[in-house]
Write a protein that holds these residues in place. Structure first.
Motif, mmCIF file in Angstrom:
data_model
loop_
_atom_site.group_PDB
_atom_site.id
_atom_site.type_symbol
_atom_site.label_atom_id
_atom_site.label_comp_id
_atom_site.label_asym_id
_atom_site.label_seq_id
_atom_site.Cartn_x
_atom_site.Cartn_y
_atom_site.Cartn_z
ATOM 1 N N LEU A 34 36.256 30.810 40.476
ATOM 2 C CA LEU A 34 35.144 30.023 41.016
ATOM 3 C C LEU A 34 33.923 30.091 40.101
ATOM 4 O O LEU A 34 33.153 29.121 40.005
ATOM 5 N N TRP A 35 33.742 31.211 39.438
ATOM 6 C CA TRP A 35 32.648 31.348 38.472
ATOM 7 C C TRP A 35 32.834 30.342 37.336
ATOM 8 O O TRP A 35 31.896 29.610 36.979
ATOM 9 N N GLN A 36 34.034 30.302 36.788
ATOM 10 C CA GLN A 36 34.311 29.349 35.719
ATOM 11 C C GLN A 36 34.101 27.917 36.209
ATOM 12 O O GLN A 36 33.521 27.084 35.501
ATOM 13 N N LEU A 137 44.502 32.301 32.468
ATOM 14 C CA LEU A 137 44.673 31.695 33.786
ATOM 15 C C LEU A 137 43.323 31.309 34.371
ATOM 16 O O LEU A 137 43.204 30.301 35.078
ATOM 17 N N ILE A 138 42.313 32.114 34.103
ATOM 18 C CA ILE A 138 40.954 31.797 34.571
ATOM 19 C C ILE A 138 40.437 30.561 33.837
ATOM 20 O O ILE A 138 39.828 29.666 34.443
ATOM 21 N N ARG A 139 40.673 30.490 32.549
ATOM 22 C CA ARG A 139 40.172 29.364 31.755
ATOM 23 C C ARG A 139 40.813 28.051 32.177
ATOM 24 O O ARG A 139 40.127 27.041 32.362
ATOM 25 N N LEU A 385 40.511 45.470 29.289
ATOM 26 C CA LEU A 385 39.500 45.389 28.237
ATOM 27 C C LEU A 385 39.501 44.019 27.571
ATOM 28 O O LEU A 385 38.469 43.563 27.069
ATOM 29 N N THR A 386 40.649 43.351 27.574
ATOM 30 C CA THR A 386 40.710 41.992 27.034
ATOM 31 C C THR A 386 39.794 41.073 27.807
ATOM 32 O O THR A 386 39.056 40.266 27.231
ATOM 33 N N SER A 390 35.809 39.339 26.871
ATOM 34 C CA SER A 390 35.653 37.877 26.857
ATOM 35 C C SER A 390 35.570 37.358 28.281
ATOM 36 O O SER A 390 36.441 36.657 28.778
ATOM 37 N N LEU A 391 34.492 37.715 28.948
ATOM 38 C CA LEU A 391 34.294 37.276 30.322
ATOM 39 C C LEU A 391 33.970 35.787 30.374
ATOM 40 O O LEU A 391 33.402 35.217 29.437
ATOM 41 N N PRO A 392 34.317 35.125 31.487
ATOM 42 C CA PRO A 392 33.866 33.744 31.654
ATOM 43 C C PRO A 392 32.347 33.718 31.836
ATOM 44 O O PRO A 392 31.742 34.776 32.072
#
Length: 560
Positions: A34-36, A137-139, A385-386, A390-392
């Motif tokens: 939802l953030w993305q 998957l988030i992207r 850590l990945t 590289s957080l959204p």
């Protein structure tokens, strides 16, 4: 006694609090998606090409014709998207709503599948952590593409197959027809579903053979028949609605994702290993060979526990690999996103098997828990850590803030040159910020002749305010453009939008004063030294890919 009961007899009881941990992971995974989505990032070039088709074409054209800009998408996905924009408008939020809902559904479906496969709570939590926090998957949860829909459909079909394969009795003919029709509907929303159904049909047939079950075979035969026939029909329709140029282009574009042209054991084995390692690396996990080894160990462990579940999990991936070997469907990251659940579950099973192998004192429960926790955390930490690194939100080709800033600074009489890579974005978003097609000059795509861009700039010599918009520059052509402009005149303003994520490209705008730029032998588009652009890796027949050459095939502009 079914296979799940037999598995339960061999495993530890669930750990207290695991249910709360799973709920927390589901909430966290949903929040990240939802953030993305909520950021409202600009669409990048390929999204825009598909969005322009959805917005500009009618329902009948989307259903019965081919898509412009060499785009390909399942008909059901297109019609749902068209219905959404017809009801709620053409904002990015509306166009990305179906992918978001699909991604959230996939999150829940994966949890249900993990609970069906694992009884040990540690394995369920481990698998759900990997899946919920997976950056790719988030992207893809907020891209106007059917990849998240592929994932959700594949998970739903896998769960359906698992319930059939594990049952003590096969379904009757009526239920068989119902389940078969569910698969037939699925292929209208996901091209990948055809491969998934092919793998799952083989899984059902092999499960019957391995179990020796004969009762109710008519129901399973109805399911397999409907699934195979619907997969074939979907492939036929997709091929029919793709132009010959489109097929040639897709084969050229995805050629690195197909199997070797010369088949032998050495070539095929090398390609298989390379393809699997590349897919793990595309998920941005460190040490892809390590995680691939864990997945292999897990696949063996799952096979020993339940052959029917293993077949349902892994045969769709095998079908995708086989299709890539035949040069029918590319085995490439976003196109086989439906295989991520099988990979994640195999890793979890591999870590679980590893804990069983290294336990030294099974009678000491506290020591066993410490060993299990250490191994699970050691395998989980690099993947977490990945995401942490590289957080959204992931931002790629952010054109909306560029146009917004330009609209605030623009003066009457300003000239605007749009680099071809920004053409789709300006065509789609321009009207919302007051930029009509007659207000700007859209440059051509000249990947075989870099000097053609300089000749286009020559048309703006002598003008005091010239805006230059650049986006989707993946060959370095902007360097020649900007060098030439800097020699012709004075750069008075530069606007750059943020970019974040894998392969993210920056969108930018520059304001130049070219009033003193008169034709002269010293600065000429034919003799000016230019940097060498990256070679075009596509076939020479496709110097400019469909989406990169935004000929106005769709006249309709989205409303402001």
């Amino acid at each position: 006694m079914n296979s799940r009961r037999r598995v339960m007899d061999r495993v530890d009881p669930p750990v207290t609090g695991a249910g709360a941990a799973c709920v927390a992971l589901l909430v966290l995974g949903a929040a990240l998606r939802l953030w993305q989505f909520g950021v409202g990032a600009s669409q990048w070039l390929d999204e825009l090409a598909l969005s322009r088709a959805i917005v500009g074409l009618s329902f009948s054209a989307l259903w019965g014709g081919h898509l412009p800009f060499l785009q390909v998408a399942p008909k059901g996905f297109l019609l749902l998207q068209k219905a959404a924009v017809s009801l709620w408008g053409t904002s990015d939020y509306v166009l990305r709503l179906l992918p978001l809902v699909s991604s959230l559904a996939a999150l829940l479906l994966f949890y249900v599948l993990a609970r069906r496969i694992f009884v040990r709570s540690a394995a369920i939590v481990f698998a759900l952590t990997l899946f919920a926090l997976q950056p790719e998957l988030i992207r893809y949860a907020s891209q106007v593409k059917p990849y998240s829909t592929d994932l959700a459909v594949a998970l739903a079909l896998t769960l359906l197959t698992c319930s059939l394969a594990e049952g003590d009795s096969a379904p009757g003919p009526i239920r068989g027809v119902f389940v078969g029709l569910a698969g037939a509907v699925a292929v209208t929303f996901s091209h990948a579903a055809a491969l998934v159904l092919a793998g799952l049909s083989a899984a059902l047939a092999l499960s019957v053979v391995l179990s020796g079950r004969r009762r109710g075979f008519a129901g399973l035969a109805a399911i397999i028949g409907l699934w195979v026939s619907s997969s074939g029909a979907a492939a036929f329709i997709a091929a029919r609605h793709t132009t010959a140029q489109g097929r040639d282009y897709l084969l050229a574009y995805w050629r690195a994702s197909f199997g070797p042209t010369r088949h032998n054991i050495a070539n095929d084995t090398a390609w298989l290993i390379k393809a699997l390692v590349q897919e793990v690396a595309a998920l941005r996990y460190p040490w892809p060979v390590f995680y691939l080894a864990l997945a292999f160990l897990g696949a063996v462990s799952l096979w020993r526990r339940s052959r029917s579940l293993s077949l349902a999990l892994f045969l769709p991936v095998v079908a995708a690999l086989f299709a890539a070997e035949l040069h029918v469907y590319p085995f490439s990251h976003r196109l086989v996103l439906f295989g991520v659940p099988a990979f994640v579950l195999a890793i979890a099973a591999g870590v679980e098997a590893l804990t069983s192998l290294v336990r030294r004192n099974p009678d000491n429960r506290f020591a066993s828990i410490r060993i299990d926790a250490s191994i699970f955390l050691a395998a989980l930490l690099p993947a977490i850590l990945t995401l942490q690194a590289s957080l959204p939100p992931y931002l790629n080709e952010e054109m909306k803030p560029i146009l917004r800033d330009m609209a605030a600074r623009r003066l009457p009489g300003d000239s605007i040159y749009v680099f071809y890579g920004a053409g789709q974005a300006v065509s789609f978003y321009g009207a919302r910020y007051g930029f009509r097609p007659q207000d700007y000059v859209l440059g051509g795509c000249h990947q075989e002749d870099t000097r053609a861009y300089l000749r286009e700039i020559d048309g703006f010599r002598g003008l005091p305010r010239v805006w230059v918009l650049i986006s989707h520059d993946w060959r370095g052509e902007r360097l020649a453009l900007l060098d030439y402009l800097d020699h012709l005149g004075t750069r008075t303003l530069a606007i750059r939008a943020p970019a974040h994520g894998p392969h993210a490209l920056v969108s930018e705008a520059y304001l130049y004063d070219l009033s003193a730029a008169r034709p002269s032998p010293g600065v000429d588009s034919m003799t000016f030294p230019i940097p060498r652009a990256a070679p075009n890796w596509l076939d020479s027949r496709f110097p400019c890919r469909g989406a990169e050459n935004p000929v106005p095939e769709i006249p309709l502009e989205p409303p402001g």
